[in-house]
Motif scaffolding. Structure first.
Motif, PDB file in Angstrom:
ATOM      1  N   ARG A  46       6.621  13.579  23.200  1.00 36.66           N
ATOM      2  CA  ARG A  46       5.206  13.520  23.581  1.00 36.66           C
ATOM      3  C   ARG A  46       5.024  12.997  25.007  1.00 36.66           C
ATOM      4  O   ARG A  46       4.084  13.388  25.701  1.00 36.66           O
ATOM      5  CB  ARG A  46       4.431  12.648  22.595  1.00 36.66           C
ATOM      6  CG  ARG A  46       4.286  13.265  21.208  1.00 36.66           C
ATOM      7  CD  ARG A  46       3.601  12.310  20.233  1.00 36.66           C
ATOM      8  NE  ARG A  46       3.631  12.804  18.871  1.00 36.66           N
ATOM      9  CZ  ARG A  46       2.708  13.598  18.326  1.00 36.66           C
ATOM     10  NH1 ARG A  46       1.663  13.982  19.051  1.00 36.66           N
ATOM     11  NH2 ARG A  46       2.819  13.999  17.074  1.00 36.66           N
ATOM     12  N   ASP A  70       9.985  11.543  18.572  1.00 30.82           N
ATOM     13  CA  ASP A  70       8.601  12.022  18.630  1.00 30.82           C
ATOM     14  C   ASP A  70       7.895  11.473  19.865  1.00 30.82           C
ATOM     15  O   ASP A  70       7.230  12.206  20.615  1.00 30.82           O
ATOM     16  CB  ASP A  70       7.866  11.585  17.360  1.00 30.82           C
ATOM     17  CG  ASP A  70       6.379  11.920  17.394  1.00 30.82           C
ATOM     18  OD1 ASP A  70       6.037  13.110  17.188  1.00 30.82           O
ATOM     19  OD2 ASP A  70       5.570  11.007  17.652  1.00 30.82           O
ATOM     20  N   ILE A  84       4.280  17.381  13.568  1.00 23.03           N
ATOM     21  CA  ILE A  84       4.233  16.005  13.066  1.00 23.03           C
ATOM     22  C   ILE A  84       2.858  15.448  13.435  1.00 23.03           C
ATOM     23  O   ILE A  84       2.512  15.362  14.611  1.00 23.03           O
ATOM     24  CB  ILE A  84       5.340  15.137  13.685  1.00 23.03           C
ATOM     25  CG1 ILE A  84       6.708  15.619  13.216  1.00 23.03           C
ATOM     26  CG2 ILE A  84       5.142  13.672  13.322  1.00 23.03           C
ATOM     27  CD1 ILE A  84       7.879  14.882  13.855  1.00 23.03           C
TER      28      ILE A  84
END
Length: 332
Positions: free
Chosen positions: A122, A118, A180
């Motif tokens: 990002r 994640d 998410i």
């Protein structure tokens, strides 16, 4: 393998009711004695191929492969640490250009892998990645059945495990329908001695020793909701306002799941969302448990499109935290 079938491996009839204590009626057991044995590697590769077949990506389009299993068996029960499982899996899949590495963080392994991926997505370091785990952990259950005497034995928790493999492919969200929202983890290493995997003290077989009373003390159970509440408060948010539709606790047992939800309810001061579990059918599958629950719930059409799901890890270490995501297009 049913719970009664597992208990027949004990030298004397147990005085405890394992199903009543854990809520586990059965578990899946890898066949590591076949001509082509099942093990952590073969199961992880199988899960990865199934995952890729359901995705829009070919193996050579995967930027990173992260393997997160606690157990790392190949050729049946041979333990391998080098080369990394991620390297071997990437080669098997044909993801030869992917970055690859292993993560070891007890039962929070898959959550840790998704956490790292994640952050990497990002930051723009990668576009997508495959996080996976194959857990061949039932040998500790067989060791416990051979060696333990009663429910006070530190190997008792080993009777609660089952074998499983999962894979999750994560890429950049394009809208709020599949995203998410949060993923945060915390380690309290002062409790790391409460659950240890090692060769058996008696036979040298694979074993796990757990101080269940200390592991499940109220101050340990309250680590997650306190951490979660405080992280939300840092952003001016409250648990009650997050709109979670479902919660998935670690599949340690039905009583544990109920305890965790009750402690959460007391600390958050609000009712918990609907709890999802597969503990009765699959037992505790270590790193794979939350994603196995998600897979089964999606397969059974129990999660409506647009649902917000909360996953709560509880790992030896002690590791806790939370992952929240909205799911709309994910199907099985």
């Amino acid at each position: 393998m049913s719970t009664p079938e597992l208990l027949t491996r004990m030298e004397k009839t147990p005085e405890f009711d394992l199903f009543k204590i854990t809520g586990m009626a059965e578990r899946r057991v890898a066949d590591d004695t076949a001509d082509v044995p099942e093990d952590c590697l073969t199961m992880a590769v199988s899960a990865a191929r199934d995952c890729l077949d359901r995705s829009r990506y070919a193996p050579d389009e995967i930027d990173i492969v992260i393997s997160c299993s606690i157990s790392r068996t190949t050729d049946g029960r041979r333990h391998q640490f080098e080369p990394s499982f991620a390297h071997r899996i990437a080669q098997e899949l044909g993801a030869t250009s992917a970055i690859h590495f292993d993560v070891s963080n007890a039962c929070a392994g898959m959550m840790t892998g998704v956490y790292l991926l994640d952050r990497m997505i990002r930051s723009g370091e990668v576009r997508n990645g495959l996080v996976l785990s194959g857990e061949h952990i039932t040998p500790i259950a067989f060791t416990a059945a051979r060696e333990m005497e009663d429910s006070r034995d530190p190997q008792f928790a080993s009777l609660s495990v089952g074998d499983s493999a999962v894979a999750a492919l994560v890429d950049r969200a394009t809208d709020d329908a599949d995203v998410i929202h949060d993923i945060e983890l915390m380690t309290c290493s002062e409790y790391s001695h409460l659950c240890l995997g090692m060769p058996s003290d008696d036979t040298g077989d694979l074993a796990m020793y757990t101080n269940n009373q200390m592991m499940h003390a109220e101050d340990r159970l309250s680590l997650w909701p306190t951490f979660h509440r405080d992280k939300l408060a840092d952003d001016g948010r409250r648990f009650a306002d997050e709109g979670y539709d479902f919660v998935v606790q670690h599949q340690v047992g039905s009583r544990f799941i109920d305890f965790m939800n009750n402690v959460g309810e007391n600390i958050f001061g609000t009712p918990m969302p609907q709890s999802l579990s597969v503990v009765e059918r699959f037992a505790n599958t270590a790193t794979t448990s939350h994603y196995l629950v998600l897979h089964q719930a999606l397969a059974e059409r129990r999660i409506p499109k647009g649902s917000k799901i909360l996953l709560v890890p509880a790992a030896s270490g002690v590791v806790t935290g939370f992952l929240s995501a909205t799911v709309s297009s994910l199907e099985v």
